[in-house]
Design an enzyme around this catalytic site. Structure first.
Site, PDB file in Angstrom:
ATOM      1  N   ARG A   2       0.804  -1.215   0.000  1.00  0.00           N
ATOM      2  CA  ARG A   2       0.000   0.000   0.000  1.00  0.00           C
ATOM      3  C   ARG A   2       0.838   1.268   0.000  1.00  0.00           C
ATOM      4  O   ARG A   2       0.294   2.353   0.007  1.00  0.00           O
ATOM      5  CB  ARG A   2      -0.871   0.021   1.255  1.00  0.00           C
ATOM      6  CG  ARG A   2      -2.307  -0.347   0.964  1.00  0.00           C
ATOM      7  CD  ARG A   2      -2.984  -0.431   2.300  1.00  0.00           C
ATOM      8  NE  ARG A   2      -4.354  -0.041   2.235  1.00  0.00           N
ATOM      9  CZ  ARG A   2      -5.354  -0.903   2.144  1.00  0.00           C
ATOM     10  NH1 ARG A   2      -5.129  -2.175   2.021  1.00  0.00           N
ATOM     11  NH2 ARG A   2      -6.594  -0.470   2.154  1.00  0.00           N
ATOM     12  N   ARG A   9     -18.945  -2.654   8.240  1.00  0.00           N
ATOM     13  CA  ARG A   9     -17.585  -2.454   8.747  1.00  0.00           C
ATOM     14  C   ARG A   9     -17.488  -1.051   9.328  1.00  0.00           C
ATOM     15  O   ARG A   9     -17.988  -0.098   8.726  1.00  0.00           O
ATOM     16  CB  ARG A   9     -16.577  -2.592   7.587  1.00  0.00           C
ATOM     17  CG  ARG A   9     -15.930  -3.950   7.520  1.00  0.00           C
ATOM     18  CD  ARG A   9     -15.105  -4.169   6.299  1.00  0.00           C
ATOM     19  NE  ARG A   9     -14.081  -3.173   6.018  1.00  0.00           N
ATOM     20  CZ  ARG A   9     -13.199  -3.272   5.030  1.00  0.00           C
ATOM     21  NH1 ARG A   9     -13.206  -4.342   4.249  1.00  0.00           N
ATOM     22  NH2 ARG A   9     -12.311  -2.332   4.812  1.00  0.00           N
ATOM     23  N   ARG A  35     -10.049   7.316   3.918  1.00  0.00           N
ATOM     24  CA  ARG A  35      -9.407   6.161   3.261  1.00  0.00           C
ATOM     25  C   ARG A  35      -9.059   6.516   1.810  1.00  0.00           C
ATOM     26  O   ARG A  35      -8.011   6.118   1.305  1.00  0.00           O
ATOM     27  CB  ARG A  35     -10.352   4.949   3.293  1.00  0.00           C
ATOM     28  CG  ARG A  35     -10.466   4.348   4.687  1.00  0.00           C
ATOM     29  CD  ARG A  35     -11.648   3.413   4.797  1.00  0.00           C
ATOM     30  NE  ARG A  35     -11.532   2.221   3.995  1.00  0.00           N
ATOM     31  CZ  ARG A  35     -12.560   1.444   3.667  1.00  0.00           C
ATOM     32  NH1 ARG A  35     -13.792   1.757   4.075  1.00  0.00           N
ATOM     33  NH2 ARG A  35     -12.384   0.365   2.947  1.00  0.00           N
TER      34      ARG A  35
HETATM   35  P1  AP5 Z   1      -8.818  -3.397   3.490  1.00  0.00           P
HETATM   36  O1  AP5 Z   1      -9.670  -4.372   4.175  1.00  0.00           O
HETATM   37  O2  AP5 Z   1      -7.713  -3.857   2.623  1.00  0.00           O
HETATM   38  O3  AP5 Z   1      -9.771  -2.379   2.742  1.00  0.00           O
HETATM   39  P2  AP5 Z   1      -9.635  -1.607   1.348  1.00  0.00           P
HETATM   40  O4  AP5 Z   1      -8.373  -1.762   0.582  1.00  0.00           O
HETATM   41  O5  AP5 Z   1      -9.987  -0.246   1.760  1.00  0.00           O
HETATM   42  O6  AP5 Z   1     -10.552  -2.361   0.440  1.00  0.00           O
HETATM   43  P3  AP5 Z   1     -11.998  -2.818   0.748  1.00  0.00           P
HETATM   44  O7  AP5 Z   1     -11.991  -4.125   1.487  1.00  0.00           O
HETATM   45  O8  AP5 Z   1     -12.771  -1.704   1.395  1.00  0.00           O
HETATM   46  O9  AP5 Z   1     -12.601  -2.959  -0.704  1.00  0.00           O
HETATM   47  P4  AP5 Z   1     -12.420  -4.037  -1.851  1.00  0.00           P
HETATM   48  O10 AP5 Z   1     -11.656  -3.410  -2.959  1.00  0.00           O
HETATM   49  O11 AP5 Z   1     -11.913  -5.356  -1.331  1.00  0.00           O
HETATM   50  O12 AP5 Z   1     -13.926  -4.162  -2.303  1.00  0.00           O
HETATM   51  P5  AP5 Z   1     -14.986  -5.353  -2.099  1.00  0.00           P
HETATM   52  O13 AP5 Z   1     -14.678  -6.469  -3.039  1.00  0.00           O
HETATM   53  O14 AP5 Z   1     -15.184  -5.685  -0.664  1.00  0.00           O
HETATM   54  O15 AP5 Z   1      -8.133  -2.412   4.572  1.00  0.00           O
HETATM   55  C1  AP5 Z   1      -8.844  -1.905   5.664  1.00  0.00           C
HETATM   56  C2  AP5 Z   1      -7.883  -1.131   6.587  1.00  0.00           C
HETATM   57  O16 AP5 Z   1      -6.847  -2.027   7.077  1.00  0.00           O
HETATM   58  C3  AP5 Z   1      -7.088   0.005   5.908  1.00  0.00           C
HETATM   59  O17 AP5 Z   1      -7.825   1.207   5.868  1.00  0.00           O
HETATM   60  C4  AP5 Z   1      -5.860   0.087   6.827  1.00  0.00           C
HETATM   61  O18 AP5 Z   1      -6.163   0.745   8.023  1.00  0.00           O
HETATM   62  C5  AP5 Z   1      -5.579  -1.375   7.145  1.00  0.00           C
HETATM   63  N1  AP5 Z   1      -4.667  -2.004   6.170  1.00  0.00           N
HETATM   64  C6  AP5 Z   1      -4.981  -3.014   5.291  1.00  0.00           C
HETATM   65  N2  AP5 Z   1      -3.915  -3.348   4.556  1.00  0.00           N
HETATM   66  C7  AP5 Z   1      -2.912  -2.525   4.951  1.00  0.00           C
HETATM   67  C8  AP5 Z   1      -1.557  -2.368   4.543  1.00  0.00           C
HETATM   68  N3  AP5 Z   1      -1.024  -3.129   3.555  1.00  0.00           N
HETATM   69  N4  AP5 Z   1      -0.812  -1.422   5.162  1.00  0.00           N
HETATM   70  C9  AP5 Z   1      -1.312  -0.657   6.156  1.00  0.00           C
HETATM   71  N5  AP5 Z   1      -2.598  -0.745   6.575  1.00  0.00           N
HETATM   72  C10 AP5 Z   1      -3.388  -1.667   5.989  1.00  0.00           C
HETATM   73  O19 AP5 Z   1     -16.301  -4.622  -2.660  1.00  0.00           O
HETATM   74  C11 AP5 Z   1     -16.882  -3.527  -1.962  1.00  0.00           C
HETATM   75  C12 AP5 Z   1     -18.423  -3.612  -2.075  1.00  0.00           C
HETATM   76  O20 AP5 Z   1     -18.788  -3.528  -3.454  1.00  0.00           O
HETATM   77  C13 AP5 Z   1     -19.015  -4.943  -1.582  1.00  0.00           C
HETATM   78  O21 AP5 Z   1     -20.269  -4.698  -1.003  1.00  0.00           O
HETATM   79  C14 AP5 Z   1     -19.198  -5.783  -2.878  1.00  0.00           C
HETATM   80  O22 AP5 Z   1     -20.275  -6.690  -2.750  1.00  0.00           O
HETATM   81  C15 AP5 Z   1     -19.497  -4.682  -3.896  1.00  0.00           C
HETATM   82  N6  AP5 Z   1     -18.997  -4.998  -5.232  1.00  0.00           N
HETATM   83  C16 AP5 Z   1     -17.797  -5.523  -5.579  1.00  0.00           C
HETATM   84  N7  AP5 Z   1     -17.694  -5.646  -6.924  1.00  0.00           N
HETATM   85  C17 AP5 Z   1     -18.864  -5.174  -7.441  1.00  0.00           C
HETATM   86  C18 AP5 Z   1     -19.367  -5.034  -8.773  1.00  0.00           C
HETATM   87  N8  AP5 Z   1     -18.645  -5.380  -9.856  1.00  0.00           N
HETATM   88  N9  AP5 Z   1     -20.600  -4.497  -8.936  1.00  0.00           N
HETATM   89  C19 AP5 Z   1     -21.351  -4.115  -7.848  1.00  0.00           C
HETATM   90  N10 AP5 Z   1     -20.927  -4.241  -6.561  1.00  0.00           N
HETATM   91  C20 AP5 Z   1     -19.693  -4.760  -6.363  1.00  0.00           C
END
Ligand code: AP5
Length: 222
Positions: free
Chosen positions: A88, A162, A173
């Site tokens: 990241r 969440r 974020r």
């Molecule tokens: P993390 O859990 O990694 O969150 P993120 O990167 O912010 O990503 P998300 O999980 O929010 O989203 P995603 O891209 O996976 O989307 P999803 O598939 O769920 O990190 C959380 C926290 O942890 C960070 O803020 C930080 O504090 C810490 N952290 C993590 N890694 C770190 C690192 N390397 N270094 C430092 N800190 C770290 O989809 C989202 C929604 O959209 C779902 O409801 C899904 O059903 C829907 N959806 C998905 N695809 C579609 C589609 N094609 N059409 C319609 N809806 C869809």
């Protein structure tokens, strides 16, 4: 296959990881999931990470790199992995490069999930998660009832939001993504590893684009 999924919060990294696991049989390694597990268990590491996560900030590099080193050493990661949410920032990317060079397991491709910010907001505010089986849903696209319940667990467990999917935290974020993670696009483009994928549209359409991007070796999967 050794893949990095790079993209803003809510771009669909976790959702597409599930499909990649089914298709290629390699584990998803999500630093977000590993950190949330540590928080839920109340481990010392989880306690350190909790405040940063709740505020939408990055967790300390030393903590995250420790977790990743341990996870990549597990036997199921020997045949490949999907990195979701890691690296990241530049420090994490350099450390990953050094670690993978040491074990002679280079990354095959970095998939950049391209998506409009307005779509991200809707996806994140609509996301609900089953606290029991961890399945991820969206209130805008899944028929979940009111209140929304898991359709996977026999007990139809009540879904939860969440804490970092609240609107005030989402904004933070996205700022952190722009400042810390977006520079990795250039970093991996320079290494010839970056594959752009349009992450809007249905889950299946996005998956088909990812497959084209990683199997065809194209620089753009759109
Ligand atoms: P993390 O859990 O990694 O969150 P993120 O990167 O912010 O990503 P998300 O999980 O929010 O989203 P995603 O891209 O996976 O989307 P999803 O598939 O769920 O990190 C959380 C926290 O942890 C960070 O803020 C930080 O504090 C810490 N952290 C993590 N890694 C770190 C690192 N390397 N270094 C430092 N800190 C770290 O989809 C989202 C929604 O959209 C779902 O409801 C899904 O059903 C829907 N959806 C998905 N695809 C579609 C589609 N094609 N059409 C319609 N809806 C869809």
């Amino acid at each position: 296959m050794r893949l990095i999924l790079l993209g803003a919060p809510g771009s669909g990294k976790g959702t597409q990881s599930q499909k990649l696991i089914e298709r290629y049989g390699v584990p998803q390694i999500s630093t977000g999931d590993l950190l949330r597990d540590a928080c839920n268990r109340g481990s010392p590491l989880g306690l350190k990470a909790k405040a940063a996560m709740a505020a939408g900030k990055l967790v300390d590099n030393a903590i995250v790199l420790g977790i990743i080193r341990e996870r990549l050493a597990e036997p199921d990661a020997r045949g490949g992995f999907i990195l979701d949410g890691f690296p990241r920032n530049r420090v994490q990317a350099d450390a990953l490069g050094a670690l993978l060079a040491e074990i002679k397991a280079p990354i095959d491709a970095v998939v950049l999930m391209d998506i409009d910010t307005n779509v991200l907001f809707r996806r994140l505010t609509g996301r609900r998660v089953c606290p029991k089986c961890k399945r991820v849903y969206n209130i805008y696209s899944d028929a979940l009832g009111d209140p929304p319940r898991c359709t996977n667990c026999p007990e139809r467990t009540l879904l939860v939001q969440r804490p970092d999917d609240r609107e005030d935290v989402i904004g933070n974020r996205l700022k952190v993504y722009a400042a810390e993670t977006q520079p990795l696009i250039e970093y991996y483009a320079e290494q010839g590893l970056l594959r752009h994928v349009d992450a809007e549209g249905s889950v299946d359409d996005v998956f088909a684009r990812i497959e084209r991007a990683i199997t065809g070796g194209a620089k753009s999967g759109t």
